[in-house]
Write an enzyme that holds these catalytic residues in place. Structure first.
Site, PDB file in Angstrom:
ATOM      1  CG  ASP A  30      -2.068   0.980   1.083  1.00  0.00           C
ATOM      2  OD1 ASP A  30      -3.219   0.528   0.941  1.00  0.00           O
ATOM      3  OD2 ASP A  30      -1.823   2.213   1.113  1.00  0.00           O
ATOM      4  CB  ILE A  31       0.805   4.314  -2.090  1.00  0.00           C
ATOM      5  CG1 ILE A  31       1.894   5.226  -2.624  1.00  0.00           C
ATOM      6  CG2 ILE A  31      -0.466   5.078  -1.765  1.00  0.00           C
ATOM      7  CD1 ILE A  31       1.614   5.802  -3.998  1.00  0.00           C
ATOM      8  CG  ASN A  87     -12.401  -0.598   3.913  1.00  0.00           C
ATOM      9  OD1 ASN A  87     -12.833  -1.013   4.984  1.00  0.00           O
ATOM     10  ND2 ASN A  87     -11.208  -0.026   3.802  1.00  0.00           N
ATOM     11  N   GLY A  93     -15.734   3.092   3.709  1.00  0.00           N
ATOM     12  CA  GLY A  93     -14.372   3.609   3.549  1.00  0.00           C
ATOM     13  C   GLY A  93     -13.674   3.163   2.278  1.00  0.00           C
ATOM     14  CB  SER A  95     -10.743   5.521  -1.214  1.00  0.00           C
ATOM     15  OG  SER A  95      -9.593   4.731  -1.015  1.00  0.00           O
ATOM     16  CG  HIS A 100      -8.624  -2.919  -2.457  1.00  0.00           C
ATOM     17  ND1 HIS A 100      -9.533  -2.185  -3.193  1.00  0.00           N
ATOM     18  CD2 HIS A 100      -8.508  -2.262  -1.269  1.00  0.00           C
ATOM     19  CE1 HIS A 100      -9.936  -1.139  -2.496  1.00  0.00           C
ATOM     20  NE2 HIS A 100      -9.326  -1.167  -1.304  1.00  0.00           N
ATOM     21  CG  HIS A 102      -6.872  -2.887   3.107  1.00  0.00           C
ATOM     22  ND1 HIS A 102      -6.119  -1.737   2.940  1.00  0.00           N
ATOM     23  CD2 HIS A 102      -8.086  -2.619   2.563  1.00  0.00           C
ATOM     24  CE1 HIS A 102      -6.853  -0.812   2.338  1.00  0.00           C
ATOM     25  NE2 HIS A 102      -8.057  -1.323   2.098  1.00  0.00           N
TER      26      HIS A 102
END
Ligand code: 5GP
Ligand code: ZN
Length: 113
Positions: A30-31, A87, A93, A95, A100, A102
């Site tokens: 994750d960035i 999410n 949440g 976005s 995906h 997490h």
């Protein structure tokens, strides 16, 4: 899908710190990590969210879950424990509207979240 960041990462058009990939999935860091380990697992094929999956996606979903385990093993959190989060929808949440998972680890996580 045109304009989708994660489709861009899946195709290689957008750079990412890829942990591994295969024919079906990509796992990348994750960035903006919120834990020492924060990896995203995505299907290569565009699916907007968990609310959009169909019975035809069962095999893809299995690939994702199996890749989550591989992420946990390769990042060294399989034994210490890890949190998986999906999410779904803006209210929860989400976005980026490409499904995906997490994978978070390396610290403790409260429950309930
Ligand atoms: P969501 O809020 O949709 O559940 O999670 C989207 C995640 O994607 C966020 O944690 C965000 O930091 C990450 N993200 C957004 N854009 C990029 C990007 O271009 N590259 C990477 N590696 N992660 C991204
Ligand atoms: Zn996409």
């Amino acid at each position: 899908m045109d304009g989708c960041i994660f489709c861009g990462i899946a195709s290689g058009a957008i750079p990412a710190k890829v942990l591994f990939q295969d024919d079906h999935v990509v796992a990348f860091h994750d960035i903006h990590p919120v834990a020492p380990v924060h990896v995203l697992v995505i299907p290569k094929r565009h699916v907007a969210s968990l609310a959009e999956v169909s019975p035809d996606d069962r095999e893809m979903l299995g690939h994702l879950m199996s890749a989550v385990r591989r992420v946990a093993v390769e990042t060294g959190v399989a034994e210490s424990g890890f949190r998986t989060v999906i999410n779904t929808g803006e209210g929860a949440g989400q976005s980026v509207f490409h499904l995906h998972i997490h994978v978070l680890g390396g610290r403790t996580f409260p429950w309930p979240p």
